[in-house]
Design a protein around this motif. Structure first.
Motif, PDB file in Angstrom:
ATOM      1  N   LEU A  91       0.810  -1.227   0.000  1.00  0.00           N
ATOM      2  CA  LEU A  91       0.000   0.000   0.000  1.00  0.00           C
ATOM      3  C   LEU A  91       0.837   1.269   0.000  1.00  0.00           C
ATOM      4  CD1 LEU A  91      -2.962  -0.886   2.434  1.00  0.00           C
ATOM      5  CD2 LEU A  91      -2.717  -1.340   0.002  1.00  0.00           C
ATOM      6  N   GLN A  92       2.064   1.191   0.511  1.00  0.00           N
ATOM      7  CA  GLN A  92       2.906   2.398   0.597  1.00  0.00           C
ATOM      8  C   GLN A  92       3.807   2.597  -0.616  1.00  0.00           C
ATOM      9  OE1 GLN A  92       2.594   0.357   3.596  1.00  0.00           O
ATOM     10  NE2 GLN A  92       0.914   1.821   3.917  1.00  0.00           N
ATOM     11  N   THR A  94       2.832   2.037  -4.097  1.00  0.00           N
ATOM     12  CA  THR A  94       2.215   2.106  -5.422  1.00  0.00           C
ATOM     13  C   THR A  94       2.730   3.348  -6.147  1.00  0.00           C
ATOM     14  OG1 THR A  94       0.324   3.375  -4.630  1.00  0.00           O
ATOM     15  CG2 THR A  94       0.116   0.971  -4.611  1.00  0.00           C
ATOM     16  N   ASN A  96       1.119   5.699  -7.570  1.00  0.00           N
ATOM     17  CA  ASN A  96       0.390   6.901  -7.172  1.00  0.00           C
ATOM     18  C   ASN A  96       0.855   7.409  -5.819  1.00  0.00           C
ATOM     19  OD1 ASN A  96      -1.950   8.844  -7.291  1.00  0.00           O
ATOM     20  ND2 ASN A  96      -2.580   7.622  -5.514  1.00  0.00           N
ATOM     21  N   THR A  97       1.065   6.489  -4.875  1.00  0.00           N
ATOM     22  CA  THR A  97       1.509   6.905  -3.538  1.00  0.00           C
ATOM     23  C   THR A  97       2.889   7.548  -3.606  1.00  0.00           C
ATOM     24  OG1 THR A  97       0.194   5.196  -2.476  1.00  0.00           O
ATOM     25  CG2 THR A  97       2.040   6.042  -1.222  1.00  0.00           C
ATOM     26  N   ASP A  99       4.108   9.029  -6.131  1.00  0.00           N
ATOM     27  CA  ASP A  99       3.905  10.312  -6.817  1.00  0.00           C
ATOM     28  C   ASP A  99       3.495  11.400  -5.829  1.00  0.00           C
ATOM     29  OD1 ASP A  99       3.662  11.922  -9.221  1.00  0.00           O
ATOM     30  OD2 ASP A  99       1.506  11.823  -8.903  1.00  0.00           O
ATOM     31  N   LEU A 100       2.546  11.061  -4.963  1.00  0.00           N
ATOM     32  CA  LEU A 100       2.041  12.070  -4.022  1.00  0.00           C
ATOM     33  C   LEU A 100       3.058  12.380  -2.923  1.00  0.00           C
ATOM     34  CD1 LEU A 100      -1.682  10.912  -3.657  1.00  0.00           C
ATOM     35  CD2 LEU A 100      -0.804  12.815  -4.984  1.00  0.00           C
ATOM     36  N   ASN A 101       3.932  11.439  -2.664  1.00  0.00           N
ATOM     37  CA  ASN A 101       4.917  11.663  -1.602  1.00  0.00           C
ATOM     38  C   ASN A 101       6.091  12.523  -2.045  1.00  0.00           C
ATOM     39  OD1 ASN A 101       4.063  10.541   0.832  1.00  0.00           O
ATOM     40  ND2 ASN A 101       4.464   8.457   0.101  1.00  0.00           N
ATOM     41  N   ARG A 115      -0.069  14.263 -19.200  1.00  0.00           N
ATOM     42  CA  ARG A 115       0.331  13.687 -17.915  1.00  0.00           C
ATOM     43  C   ARG A 115      -0.785  12.832 -17.319  1.00  0.00           C
ATOM     44  NH1 ARG A 115       0.006  13.867 -12.640  1.00  0.00           N
ATOM     45  NH2 ARG A 115       1.875  13.516 -11.371  1.00  0.00           N
ATOM     46  N   ASP A 116      -2.034  13.176 -17.646  1.00  0.00           N
ATOM     47  CA  ASP A 116      -3.152  12.414 -17.086  1.00  0.00           C
ATOM     48  C   ASP A 116      -3.170  10.960 -17.552  1.00  0.00           C
ATOM     49  OD1 ASP A 116      -4.098  14.389 -15.451  1.00  0.00           O
ATOM     50  OD2 ASP A 116      -5.588  15.141 -16.857  1.00  0.00           O
ATOM     51  N   TYR A 119      -2.724   8.559 -14.841  1.00  0.00           N
ATOM     52  CA  TYR A 119      -3.905   8.115 -14.093  1.00  0.00           C
ATOM     53  C   TYR A 119      -4.775   7.175 -14.921  1.00  0.00           C
ATOM     54  CZ  TYR A 119      -2.376  12.042 -11.300  1.00  0.00           C
ATOM     55  OH  TYR A 119      -1.612  12.889 -10.566  1.00  0.00           O
ATOM     56  N   ASN A 122      -3.103   3.785 -14.972  1.00  0.00           N
ATOM     57  CA  ASN A 122      -2.326   3.584 -13.758  1.00  0.00           C
ATOM     58  C   ASN A 122      -2.127   2.113 -13.401  1.00  0.00           C
ATOM     59  OD1 ASN A 122      -2.110   3.536 -10.561  1.00  0.00           O
ATOM     60  ND2 ASN A 122      -1.252   5.451 -11.332  1.00  0.00           N
TER      61      ASN A 122
END
Lengths: 146, 457
Positions: A91-92, A94, A96-97, A99-101, A115-116, A119, A122
């Motif tokens: 879970l930590q 992925t 996306n994770t 990316d957000l971090n 860029r989308d 998503y 993904n």
């Protein structure tokens, strides 16, 4: 044992996903994705239900890609080791994770629309990297990508 | 049928129709002399058969029929159809391609003979077979299969700037008079179009997923009560938003004329995906000992429902609102508390990114063709952003619910609020980047209440 990062390593993953019915079942993927590891740039082309091409590219080529994934080399190692350990990203870890971090993002692009694709496709891109759990990866010396 | 002109009187209504459709009266007389009934000739005219086509047909009849191609001769021999039978069928007006298809389908010579003995086209009106649409169209599958883009060839791929027909006539078909209008209101391409529609439709169909069986529901384990309440409130809010999008697009779908079927098809998938999101978030709320939370104040909902034209709706819903929703899904995925939620947010994220791809590319399409609509779009976004900020002020549940979800419980709600602000900042940054791509500079116009999220760090 293929070395990360290298065309050989990405081709090994490409062959794995292209022969995996589960990857096809995720649906079509149409995107040109960059992977930037230190000073190395790789271009992955996805078309319809498969990854059709892998090649080494230059920094300039990033401009023509939908987006590229970029993080420090030790973070690439951590991500791939996590995938190897769990069979898939936990879970930590992925895409996306990660990316957000990252303050500047993991998925980067010069184009707010393209860029989308990160998503839209993904899960397919995630499964591409998850497939690395099925091979033994040798990591290049940090100096080789610095 | 004789070659010489036989003086046959032409009924007044037929003569009037012939003048209207540009058929010379000598041609009409020739057709009557060949045995055609006046009503039948009027029908041909109404179906768009031209004078030239009629003349060719009559000439073929008079000359004993068209010469048969080598291909149909070979096919007839292989199918045991006597060549005289094939010649007779062609003389009656059957197309070689159709006859070969019948042979391939296994229709026997005897069956064909019986059909022709019944009069063939004399008893069954086969005049529609002469419809002057584009024929010999052979679309070929691509790596993606036989896609909408693959069949958009020849006239069938011509998408007019203005669609003239008020009926459900498919693009490329032949219109017949007298059909009642279907009540469409959108006949301009720029009002709905995006070049991405057809590929987005195919992508949506290919990347579909099934909440009931694909989500690993058994990975959900009991959460602390406060966290479950936060999660359920978030799910209630997301489910409600998804229902709104499905409802709103469902209202616009019948407004779009058939000339732009790619748009209609793609929006149908958005409606379906809205339904799927309603379903999956509701299922999550009701699957772990919790329940639904309170409803939203709905200010943003009204800004979308009240849209007076399609581009207004698409810009507010599928650029502004969907940018927020996509950011929520991104952060939902990051802070998911189990594999089921991770799965749900990842798949919902993929769907939502497609909705945005349509909204943003449509906006760009409009702006590049109608520069005069720039200020209009800015004003729609002014209104949409205002309603969104009104929701922020009036909605006392969603923000703390997200904060609890991100923080893992009320004890860590401060950290959760920090993440919430990060999420809003990301929403604004991506929203502005998408607008910039669509050639709309929103930098100075962004409402201060939203700007605060990007100025705060």
């Amino acid at each position: 044992m293929p070395t990360f990062p290298s065309v050989e390593w990405f081709n090994a993953i490409k062959d794995l996903v292209n022969s995996d019915p589960a990857f096809r079942q995720l649906g079509t993927v149409d995107s040109v994705v960059g992977v930037k590891v230190g000073n190395k740039v790789y271009e992955l082309t996805f078309e319809a239900f498969e990854c059709t091409n892998v090649r080494e590219a230059t920094e300039n080529a990033l401009r023509d890609m939908d987006f590229w994934l970029e993080q420090p080399y030790d973070k690439w190692q951590e991500m791939l080791q996590n995938i190897k350990r769990n069979g898939a990203a936990d879970l930590q870890h992925t895409l996306n994770t990660i990316d957000l971090n990252m303050p500047d993002g993991f998925a980067r692009s010069h184009d707010g629309y393209r860029r989308d694709a990160f998503y839209r496709f993904n899960q397919s891109i995630q499964d591409f990297f998850n497939a690395s759990a099925k091979i033994d990866t040798q990591f290049a010396e940090p100096a080789a990508v610095a | 049928m004789a070659n010489e002109t036989v003086p046959v009187s032409i009924p007044d209504n037929l003569a009037a129709k012939a003048r209207e459709k540009g058929w010379p009266l000598d041609l009409v007389q020739q057709a009557l002399a060949a045995g055609a009934q006046p009503a039948q000739i009027i029908q041909y005219m109404d179906q768009g058969v031209t004078a030239d086509q009629a003349r060719q047909f009559l000439a073929a009849q008079a000359g004993g029929g068209k010469e048969l191609s080598e291909e149909i001769r070979a096919k007839a021999e292989a199918s045991a159809w006597p060549i005289e039978l094939v010649q007779a069928a062609v003389n009656m007006g059957a197309a070689e391609g159709d006859l070969m298809r019948f042979m391939e389908m296994g229709v026997t010579a005897e069956q064909a003979r019986q059909f022709m003995a019944q009069g063939g086209q004399a008893q069954l009106d086969l005049s529609w077979m002469n419809v002057p649409t584009e024929w010999n169209t052979r679309a070929r599958p691509t790596k993606h299969g036989l896609t909408l883009d693959a069949i958009n060839i020849g006239k069938y791929g011509e998408v007019p700037d203005v669609w003239e027909h008020q009926t459900e006539m498919p693009r490329g078909a032949f219109p017949i008079p007298g059909v009642e209008g279907m009540g469409y209101s959108i006949y301009q391409k720029q009002e709905v179009w995006s070049d991405a529609c057809a590929p987005l439709y195919e992508e949506s169909i290919q990347r579909r997923w099934r909440p009931a069986t694909d989500v690993p529901w058994t990975t959900i384990e009991p959460l602390d009560d406060d966290l479950e309440r936060g999660a359920c409130q978030v799910m209630t809010y997301l489910s409600e938003k998804a229902q709104l999008e499905a409802d709103v697009l469902g209202r616009w779908e019948p407004e779009i004329s058939y000339g732009y079927h790619e748009v209609k098809l793609y929006l149908a998938t958005v409606i379906f995906e809205g339904a799927r999101a309603v379903e999956v978030f509701r299922k999550r709320a009701l699957s772990n000992g919790g329940g639904l939370g309170i409803q939203s104040p709905g200010w943003s909902h009204r800004s979308v429902i009240d849209a007076r034209n399609f581009s207004e709706m698409a810009t507010v819903q599928m650029v502004l609102q969907d940018s927020l929703t996509l950011a929520e899904y991104q952060f939902g995925e990051m802070y998911a508390h189990n594999a089921a939620e991770k799965f749900i947010f990842t798949r919902a994220m993929q769907d939502k990114a497609r909705h945005l791809a349509y909204g943003v590319s449509h906006l760009k399409y409009v702006l590049l063709r109608r520069d005069d609509r720039r200020e209009e779009m800015q004003r729609y976004l002014d209104k949409g952003e205002t309603a969104l900020l009104m929701d922020d002020r009036k909605d006392h549940a969603t923000r703390p619910a997200w904060a609890i979800y991100f923080g893992g419980g009320t004890a860590n709600i401060g950290e959760g609020l920090r993440v919430y602000n990060q999420m809003r900042r990301r929403f604004i940054e991506q929203y502005l980047a998408r607008l910039k791509w669509a050639t709309l500079d929103r930098g100075e116009r962004l409402l201060p209440g939203l700007r605060a999220f990007i100025d705060s760090e």
